[in-house]
Motif scaffolding. Structure first.
Motif, PDB file in Angstrom:
ATOM      1  N   GLY A  19       0.850  -1.181   0.000  1.00 23.83           N
ATOM      2  CA  GLY A  19       0.000   0.000   0.000  1.00 23.83           C
ATOM      3  C   GLY A  19       0.886   1.231   0.000  1.00 23.83           C
ATOM      4  O   GLY A  19       2.097   1.149   0.186  1.00 23.83           O
ATOM      5  N   ASP A  59       2.673   0.413   5.808  1.00 23.90           N
ATOM      6  CA  ASP A  59       2.202  -0.825   5.189  1.00 23.90           C
ATOM      7  C   ASP A  59       3.381  -1.687   4.750  1.00 23.90           C
ATOM      8  O   ASP A  59       3.329  -2.920   4.845  1.00 23.90           O
ATOM      9  CB  ASP A  59       1.303  -0.520   3.991  1.00 23.90           C
ATOM     10  N   GLY A  78      -3.362  -5.101  -1.292  1.00 25.88           N
ATOM     11  CA  GLY A  78      -3.822  -3.744  -1.057  1.00 25.88           C
ATOM     12  C   GLY A  78      -4.293  -3.180  -2.380  1.00 25.88           C
ATOM     13  O   GLY A  78      -3.628  -3.333  -3.411  1.00 25.88           O
ATOM     14  N   ARG A 102      -1.712  -0.934  -4.157  1.00 20.30           N
ATOM     15  CA  ARG A 102      -0.317  -1.339  -4.274  1.00 20.30           C
ATOM     16  C   ARG A 102       0.151  -1.088  -5.716  1.00 20.30           C
ATOM     17  O   ARG A 102      -0.593  -1.325  -6.665  1.00 20.30           O
ATOM     18  CB  ARG A 102      -0.145  -2.797  -3.895  1.00 20.30           C
TER      19      ARG A 102
END
Length: 450
Positions: A115, A120, A309, A312
């Protein structure tokens, strides 16, 4: 825009934005435009930006190379969002990142797109080593900062931010960081690093240490939010030896230090070591949201979907990141970092020699901290006066009034932190130092009158 309208903007922000907001409390301005290291507010006032997106803006605000990369991407209709599907842009970005790795790691590394926040990527790194090793415990360091999620806050040293949070990540254990000025062992100097390394090795070998099966050690080579505290290079080499001999993955958090900030592409290069996992964010996206982890391929044991995510692999951040990384390399920006670092350190240490309220000047590259102290306080066993958040805040306030944005950090928020763009010029550096010196004297006079 009138002052009244700007005041209304700030009032609306205060009324409607979360109480967790931080920077607006120190810098009450409404930004209208920014270029290089100059930020202009809606009243036309200009500020030298020594925060640079907390290190995100390696090339400053709106550098031509980044703006051109965005325009080119839009003109070519490159998809803005692809989850983790492949694109030529993504593969080019990956190749550029791998080319920057140490030679021994370059052809045996994997990348995980995370992310868009550094936190993250830290979470991904911890999940990676837990899966690969089957271990439970994470070893972190006093003074560290790795993010504001539940798990990353559990690995961060700051107590005030997590004292009201329950159910933080378990099995996190803290080790002494080699902070020479505030030596955790009360000795200072080179012995700080030696004792820290010896302590860590003993903890890992002690069958009664209380720490079960470490799955990894996570460390910043220069603690950022902790107060711009650089780890001694020999200590980093010892930490790598200790973890390697015991098969414990060494995770280096390069979120703030990475991509030129310390004068090398990766800060661990100064010590000549190779970690098992590298956490990257901030500058890696060339000013846009991006985070990744780079790691040795033998750790790649997790299953499909183990860390996902929606955002991403931000494609636009890949374009700006690729342009930034190439610019850093091709334009020899790291040379400028080293020169401007020396310029700043020389001047700041000259001020330190004259002003007792400056306790310590430290850092690496353009990640520099000035620790403010109370000369009237009781010295510690090393003869250092107590940290002064009051003094640091006063200097920060005067800097802002004089046209410069600079953040505080460290214990008791007593450290003024310089994080300018890596392309700051010699003249800009001189101006920043003049503003700082003037603000320092004004703050001292202001506090003396109180």
């Amino acid at each position: 825009m009138s002052l009244e309208i700007q005041s209304e903007y700030l009032k609306l922000q205060e009324q409607k934005e979360s109480n967790a907001r931080a920077y607006p409390r120190h810098f009450p301005l409404v930004i209208s435009k920014a270029k290089g290291m100059i930020v202009t507010d809606t009243e036309g006032r200009q500020y030298y930006d020594c925060l640079a997106g907390a290190g995100t803006l390696a090339l400053g605000h709106n550098p031509d190379v980044v703006v051109d990369a965005i325009r080119k991407m839009l003109d070519q209709q490159i998809p803005l969002h692809t989850l983790d599907l492949a694109t030529p842009l993504k593969l080019a970005f990956m190749e550029e990142l791998f080319s920057l790795l140490p030679e021994s790691m370059r052809d045996h590394a994997k990348i995980q797109f995370c992310g868009p926040t550094g936190a993250d990527a830290v979470e991904a790194a911890i999940k990676l080593v837990k899966t690969a090793t089957g271990g439970r415990s994470i070893l972190a360091f006093h003074g560290s900062y790795h993010g504001s999620t539940q798990a990353t806050m559990a690995m961060s040293g700051n107590l005030s931010k997590k004292q009201h949070l329950q159910s933080l990540l378990p099995d996190v254990h803290f080790l002494p960081f080699p902070y020479e000025y505030r030596c955790p062992f009360g000795v200072g100097g080179e012995m700080t690093a030696k004792l820290s390394a010896q302590y860590i090795e003993n903890v890992l070998d002690d069958c009664e240490s209380g720490i079960v099966a470490p799955c990894g050690v996570i460390v910043e080579t220069v603690q950022g939010e902790g107060g711009a505290i650089p780890a001694q290079l020999e200590w980093l080499r010892e930490l790598r030896r200790i973890t390697a001999e015991r098969g414990i993955p060494l995770i280096i958090d390069e979120v703030q230090t990475g991509f030129g900030r310390t004068g090398r592409m990766f800060s661990f290069e100064h010590a000549g070591i190779v970690p098992d996992v590298i956490i990257c964010s901030k500058a890696v996206g060339g000013s846009l949201p991006m985070s990744v982890i780079l790691y040795k391929e033998e750790l790649d044991r997790w299953q499909p979907g183990a860390h996902t995510g929606t955002f991403r692999g931000n494609q636009m951040a890949m374009a700006t990141g690729l342009a930034t990384l190439r610019y850093l390399r091709e334009q020899r920006v790291l040379d400028n970092v080293q020169q401007r670092s020396q310029q700043m350190m020389n001047r700041l240490r000259s001020l330190q020699a004259m002003i007792p309220a400056i306790g310590d000047v430290r850092g690496r590259g353009l990640m520099i901290g000035v620790e403010m102290v109370e000369p009237s306080g009781t010295p510690d066993r090393l003869g250092h006066f107590p940290a002064s958040g009051r003094m640091a805040e006063a200097v920060q306030r005067r800097c802002f009034a004089n046209g410069m944005i600079i953040e505080v950090g460290g214990r008791h928020s007593s450290v003024l932190r310089f994080l300018p763009p890596l392309v700051i010029t010699e003249q800009e550096t001189e101006t920043v130092l003049r503003i700082f010196e003037r603000s320092l004297h004004e703050a001292l006079a202001e506090l003396t009158e109180q």
